[in-house]
Write a protein that holds these residues in place. Sequence first.
Motif, PDB file in Angstrom:
ATOM      1  N   SER A 186       0.871  -1.176   0.000  1.00  0.00           N
ATOM      2  CA  SER A 186       0.000   0.000   0.000  1.00  0.00           C
ATOM      3  C   SER A 186       0.908   1.226   0.000  1.00  0.00           C
ATOM      4  N   ASN A 187       0.597   2.229   0.764  1.00  0.00           N
ATOM      5  CA  ASN A 187       1.487   3.381   0.843  1.00  0.00           C
ATOM      6  C   ASN A 187       1.964   3.595   2.271  1.00  0.00           C
ATOM      7  N   VAL A 188       1.980   2.511   3.054  1.00  0.00           N
ATOM      8  CA  VAL A 188       2.292   2.629   4.475  1.00  0.00           C
ATOM      9  C   VAL A 188       3.548   1.859   4.870  1.00  0.00           C
ATOM     10  N   VAL A 189       3.780   0.717   4.255  1.00  0.00           N
ATOM     11  CA  VAL A 189       4.850  -0.182   4.691  1.00  0.00           C
ATOM     12  C   VAL A 189       5.807  -0.443   3.527  1.00  0.00           C
ATOM     13  N   ARG A 190       7.091  -0.532   3.849  1.00  0.00           N
ATOM     14  CA  ARG A 190       8.092  -0.839   2.827  1.00  0.00           C
ATOM     15  C   ARG A 190       9.125  -1.805   3.399  1.00  0.00           C
ATOM     16  N   LEU A 191       9.496  -2.772   2.586  1.00  0.00           N
ATOM     17  CA  LEU A 191      10.550  -3.727   2.920  1.00  0.00           C
ATOM     18  C   LEU A 191      11.619  -3.616   1.849  1.00  0.00           C
ATOM     19  N   LYS A 192      12.882  -3.465   2.273  1.00  0.00           N
ATOM     20  CA  LYS A 192      13.938  -3.280   1.278  1.00  0.00           C
ATOM     21  C   LYS A 192      15.234  -3.949   1.738  1.00  0.00           C
ATOM     22  N   GLY A 193      16.035  -4.305   0.754  1.00  0.00           N
ATOM     23  CA  GLY A 193      17.403  -4.721   0.991  1.00  0.00           C
ATOM     24  C   GLY A 193      18.325  -3.680   0.386  1.00  0.00           C
ATOM     25  N   PHE A 194      19.562  -3.581   0.872  1.00  0.00           N
ATOM     26  CA  PHE A 194      20.447  -2.535   0.374  1.00  0.00           C
ATOM     27  C   PHE A 194      21.912  -2.949   0.482  1.00  0.00           C
ATOM     28  N   TRP A 195      22.727  -2.308  -0.327  1.00  0.00           N
ATOM     29  CA  TRP A 195      24.189  -2.408  -0.240  1.00  0.00           C
ATOM     30  C   TRP A 195      24.767  -1.015  -0.406  1.00  0.00           C
ATOM     31  N   GLU A 196      25.784  -0.686   0.416  1.00  0.00           N
ATOM     32  CA  GLU A 196      26.444   0.608   0.340  1.00  0.00           C
ATOM     33  C   GLU A 196      27.948   0.435   0.514  1.00  0.00           C
ATOM     34  N   PHE A 197      28.686   1.275  -0.197  1.00  0.00           N
ATOM     35  CA  PHE A 197      30.130   1.379   0.038  1.00  0.00           C
ATOM     36  C   PHE A 197      30.457   2.847   0.241  1.00  0.00           C
ATOM     37  N   GLN A 198      31.193   3.129   1.311  1.00  0.00           N
ATOM     38  CA  GLN A 198      31.523   4.509   1.656  1.00  0.00           C
ATOM     39  C   GLN A 198      33.014   4.631   1.949  1.00  0.00           C
ATOM     40  N   TYR A 199      33.630   5.664   1.395  1.00  0.00           N
ATOM     41  CA  TYR A 199      35.045   5.953   1.638  1.00  0.00           C
ATOM     42  C   TYR A 199      35.138   7.321   2.292  1.00  0.00           C
ATOM     43  N   ASP A 200      35.801   7.379   3.468  1.00  0.00           N
ATOM     44  CA  ASP A 200      35.951   8.626   4.222  1.00  0.00           C
ATOM     45  C   ASP A 200      37.419   8.977   4.377  1.00  0.00           C
ATOM     46  N   GLN A 216      28.641  -2.206   3.486  1.00  0.00           N
ATOM     47  CA  GLN A 216      27.597  -2.858   4.276  1.00  0.00           C
ATOM     48  C   GLN A 216      26.463  -3.358   3.395  1.00  0.00           C
ATOM     49  N   ALA A 217      25.779  -4.370   3.889  1.00  0.00           N
ATOM     50  CA  ALA A 217      24.558  -4.878   3.266  1.00  0.00           C
ATOM     51  C   ALA A 217      23.559  -5.126   4.383  1.00  0.00           C
ATOM     52  N   GLY A 218      22.280  -4.978   4.067  1.00  0.00           N
ATOM     53  CA  GLY A 218      21.293  -5.164   5.121  1.00  0.00           C
ATOM     54  C   GLY A 218      19.881  -5.176   4.593  1.00  0.00           C
ATOM     55  N   VAL A 219      18.966  -5.285   5.540  1.00  0.00           N
ATOM     56  CA  VAL A 219      17.542  -5.239   5.238  1.00  0.00           C
ATOM     57  C   VAL A 219      16.891  -4.229   6.176  1.00  0.00           C
ATOM     58  N   ALA A 220      15.825  -3.622   5.704  1.00  0.00           N
ATOM     59  CA  ALA A 220      15.110  -2.634   6.520  1.00  0.00           C
ATOM     60  C   ALA A 220      13.615  -2.803   6.325  1.00  0.00           C
ATOM     61  N   PHE A 221      12.893  -2.706   7.421  1.00  0.00           N
ATOM     62  CA  PHE A 221      11.431  -2.731   7.412  1.00  0.00           C
ATOM     63  C   PHE A 221      10.963  -1.376   7.918  1.00  0.00           C
ATOM     64  N   GLU A 222      10.168  -0.661   7.107  1.00  0.00           N
ATOM     65  CA  GLU A 222       9.753   0.699   7.431  1.00  0.00           C
ATOM     66  C   GLU A 222       8.239   0.810   7.414  1.00  0.00           C
ATOM     67  N   TRP A 223       7.698   1.675   8.265  1.00  0.00           N
ATOM     68  CA  TRP A 223       6.267   1.971   8.242  1.00  0.00           C
ATOM     69  C   TRP A 223       6.069   3.471   8.461  1.00  0.00           C
ATOM     70  N   ASP A 224       5.097   4.028   7.795  1.00  0.00           N
ATOM     71  CA  ASP A 224       4.873   5.467   7.864  1.00  0.00           C
ATOM     72  C   ASP A 224       3.387   5.765   7.703  1.00  0.00           C
ATOM     73  N   ALA A 225       2.712   5.982   8.819  1.00  0.00           N
ATOM     74  CA  ALA A 225       1.294   6.348   8.820  1.00  0.00           C
ATOM     75  C   ALA A 225       1.087   7.544   9.740  1.00  0.00           C
ATOM     76  N   ILE A 226       2.080   8.433   9.781  1.00  0.00           N
ATOM     77  CA  ILE A 226       1.983   9.630  10.615  1.00  0.00           C
ATOM     78  C   ILE A 226       1.293  10.735   9.818  1.00  0.00           C
ATOM     79  N   ASP A 227       0.526  11.584  10.470  1.00  0.00           N
ATOM     80  CA  ASP A 227      -0.232  12.603   9.739  1.00  0.00           C
ATOM     81  C   ASP A 227       0.604  13.806   9.362  1.00  0.00           C
ATOM     82  N   ASN A 228       1.600  14.135  10.174  1.00  0.00           N
ATOM     83  CA  ASN A 228       2.405  15.333   9.951  1.00  0.00           C
ATOM     84  C   ASN A 228       3.760  15.093  10.584  1.00  0.00           C
ATOM     85  N   LEU A 229       4.810  15.148   9.787  1.00  0.00           N
ATOM     86  CA  LEU A 229       6.138  14.854  10.318  1.00  0.00           C
ATOM     87  C   LEU A 229       6.642  15.963  11.227  1.00  0.00           C
TER      88      LEU A 229
END
Length: 724
Positions: A506-520, A540-553
């Motif tokens: 829907s427009n409330v929940v998101r499931l994602k996987g990711f990979w990032e490389f960072q050089y500092d 790094q590599a990982g997974v994230a579960f997100e939800w967003d049903a707030i009316d005003n950030l």
Amino acid sequence: MKKVCSIVLVFMLAHIGFGHCQEHRPKIGLVLSGGGARGAAHIGVIEELEALNVPIDMIVGTSMGAVIGGLYASGVPIEKIKQDFTNLDWEEIFSYNIKREYLYYRRKLDTDIFLMKNFLNYSHGEIHLPWGIITGQNLYEIFNSYLLPKEPIYDFSHLAIPFKAVSTDLVSGKPVVLDQGDLALSMLASMAVPGLISPVDMGDYLLVDGGVSANLPIQVAKSMGADIVIVVDVGTPLSTKAQITDLRGVLGQITNILTYQNVVTSKSFLTQRDVLIEPDLKDIETSDFDKFAEGIEPGKIAAIQETQKLQKLSSTSHHDYPHFYSFNYFSLDRVVIKNETFLCPQTYYDYLDFDNIDASLIKEKIDYLYGLSIYERIYYGIENGPEGKRLSVEPKISSNDPLYFQGSLLLDSDFQTVNDFTVILGITNPQVNSYLGEWRLLGRIGKGNGLFAEYYQPLDASLSWFVNPYASFNRGPVNFFFDYNRLATILDTSSLIGVQFGKTFSNVVRLKGFWEFQYDDFTIKTGSILLPKTFERNGQAGVAFEWDAIDNLYFPHHGVKGDVTLSTYDKALGSDNHFSQLVINSLNAISHGKHALAFGGKFNRTLDGEPSFNSGFDLGGLFGLSGLSNGELTGSNSALITGIYYYEINQLPIIPNRPTPVYLGASLEGGKVWGETNLSNNEFITSGSVFIGLDSILGPVYIAFGMTDNGRKAAHLAIRPAFK
């Protein structure tokens, strides 16, 4: 036989006489003027007309008069209009933001980045400002929620009471009489205040508020055959010299003068038989929709003052006031999309998937489609087609292949250690292809400088599966503290590439996987500390579960938001060393009236290994232990809980119909860092603050003072969300 004939003759004469009486009853027209919130008085007038049994044969309305008159003419009981319009959230209706609960998930993420969204766009070789502060979509949908059960409506003369709305052609400046087509759209066109509500493109005309050319359309009612007109004038009177005190007063007076002159002309068409009702609305202005309920009674009082004239028009013969028959559910045989442009056709049908429905469900479905944020408006209505009854949907796209300019002004200062000022500027094309692929470029100046580029591509017609590669380059200062003392400032030059892949539900929940490389790359800018190394690689590599049903950030009143992220850093992923981390964030809000409570929590844990130099977690700053500076505490683990109470004390009328809420509030926070920290005593710390907040056009503004239980104090000036 003679007796029978006599009876028949008497009956015929009586019938002829009755018909003759009815035939010569004067036709009565009701003329309702524009006046914004002052139009509430029309409700009181109509209530009194019903009480006196005054028949209405036709209605003509301008602006709010067209809205109330059009709904009443279509058969909506005046009591329902009164109840509903009194309880409407007018502030939300006139908001220039799409209600967050209906936003496409990708667009919700914009509120984490931008405070000023899509105000300017570039297309066809030119930079464009919007036609109005708001599009009027919310108003259009409210009108349609009453009318859908009665559709199809083609000719307004076939309504329960014949009706016409008056608008103004922005090209010629002449009045345009609307008497057929989309009734909800005609109402919107009649009240499209120039500059506030975008004009309505209707064939040969570009329509705005009818008050500009004919705020009191008496001539229209007489041309419809009205013998007597009952005229209700709720227009704003001209201001006195003492009342014109600033630019807002000058602009308001210019508008009033234009309206006043055409009203004077219209009133010259009144005769002695006509009835003029002018409610005394005192200090209620056109934009005072928070006072809408107060404007009803003056209308009734003004009508009562004309009782002697109105009673002469009273009739109980062959006249019934219209009734509204509410159909909770009605059947649709199909959905038809008119003028399919740009978006994949299947996407429309995925969003508009229903059979037996009611008007409120149609509105909700349209809201979700509108939440894609690519449309100026979405028109819809019920039509009869060869295959049966159908819902006709006609999206009006804002611009083809546009480039939108976005921006944010972020400020976070404690007037001592931290004075972070950042300007973010962005360019986005959200219409790369029919699956809403988009690219974005961001630039950041102020607290460091940076560039960010990304491409977001949904992979199916439902817009749920997506892939999102991105890259960034940033250079900025990082303060290094030990036991609340700043020892050094380090310049961190960072390059990052990454990719996300996942699915939104829907427009409330998101499931994602990711990979990032960072050089500092690290350089000591001020102070003196021993850096473990001058550069660092993190993969790094990982997974994230997100939800967003707030009316005003910014100032949340209800809903939930949060995320859970599990990531691992490893040499196989490009990292210098191995470690894993768990990050949990949550936000919950509840409210009652002007009171609101928001609760936020953070839990950050390094599960194994030792995090790299800049992969630890920090606390400090406004609402994150308000007695401390930003980032004053760091550690390989951290936890924070925050409770914020705020009360709306005022609303500043900076923008017409979009007041700026002012809040007075307080916060209570508790948290700690542990593991590898920059404290010799990593105890649990409690903190609190008192603040004044504004939900302004620039974003959430806070002026606050905070203190911790160990005596640390800090003042804060911030333009940023409370829960960053």
